[in-house]
Design a protein around this motif. Structure first.
Motif, mmCIF file in Angstrom:
data_model
loop_
_atom_site.group_PDB
_atom_site.id
_atom_site.type_symbol
_atom_site.label_atom_id
_atom_site.label_comp_id
_atom_site.label_asym_id
_atom_site.label_seq_id
_atom_site.Cartn_x
_atom_site.Cartn_y
_atom_site.Cartn_z
ATOM 1 N N LEU A 177 0.814 -1.217 0.000
ATOM 2 C CA LEU A 177 0.000 0.000 0.000
ATOM 3 C C LEU A 177 0.849 1.270 0.000
ATOM 4 O O LEU A 177 0.440 2.285 -0.558
ATOM 5 N N ALA A 178 2.012 1.228 0.618
ATOM 6 C CA ALA A 178 2.869 2.409 0.703
ATOM 7 C C ALA A 178 3.725 2.606 -0.541
ATOM 8 O O ALA A 178 4.228 3.705 -0.781
ATOM 9 N N ALA A 179 3.918 1.571 -1.340
ATOM 10 C CA ALA A 179 4.826 1.653 -2.493
ATOM 11 C C ALA A 179 4.513 2.803 -3.446
ATOM 12 O O ALA A 179 5.434 3.530 -3.840
ATOM 13 N N PRO A 180 3.274 3.030 -3.854
ATOM 14 C CA PRO A 180 3.020 4.159 -4.771
ATOM 15 C C PRO A 180 3.391 5.513 -4.161
ATOM 16 O O PRO A 180 3.966 6.377 -4.835
ATOM 17 N N PHE A 181 3.084 5.704 -2.878
ATOM 18 C CA PHE A 181 3.443 6.955 -2.205
ATOM 19 C C PHE A 181 4.959 7.105 -2.115
ATOM 20 O O PHE A 181 5.495 8.184 -2.385
ATOM 21 N N ILE A 182 5.648 6.046 -1.760
ATOM 22 C CA ILE A 182 7.112 6.087 -1.654
ATOM 23 C C ILE A 182 7.729 6.375 -3.016
ATOM 24 O O ILE A 182 8.691 7.143 -3.117
ATOM 25 N N ARG A 183 7.173 5.786 -4.076
ATOM 26 C CA ARG A 183 7.688 6.039 -5.429
ATOM 27 C C ARG A 183 7.519 7.512 -5.804
ATOM 28 O O ARG A 183 8.439 8.146 -6.340
#
Length: 91
Positions: free
Chosen positions: A72-78
């Motif tokens: 879930l955090a991957a898009p925000f981190i990207r």
């Protein structure tokens, strides 16, 4: 093995479509990270001889917890990474 050229007999190995690569990455990354963190946290049990049982239990719990967080955090981190980094000149 990852650096070896693809052989013809490897064609029978099922592979995920490229569009799911972020999920595959998340599963591998969260599994490896939680395994290492769990092993470090369970080092005191090594002298008692119960390291493995404590480690496997803590690893499974932490992986089950972290996998959805990572996915879930991957898009925000990207997006955050893209905002913090600049394009390099290649010329």
């Amino acid at each position: 093995m990852l650096l070896l050229p693809k052989r013809e007999q490897d064609d029978h190995v099922p592979r995920f479509p490229k569009r799911y690569s972020h999920f595959v990455y998340g599963v591998i990354q969260s599994g490896l990270t939680s395994a290492i963190a769990g092993a470090i946290a369970c080092l005191p049990f090594f002298s008692e001889g119960s390291f493995f049982s404590h480690w496997i239990a803590s690893w499974l719990i932490s992986w089950a917890t972290m996998l959805p967080v990572v996915l879930l955090a991957a898009p925000f981190i990207r997006k955050l990474t893209d905002a913090l980094c600049r394009q390099e000149n290649t010329t």
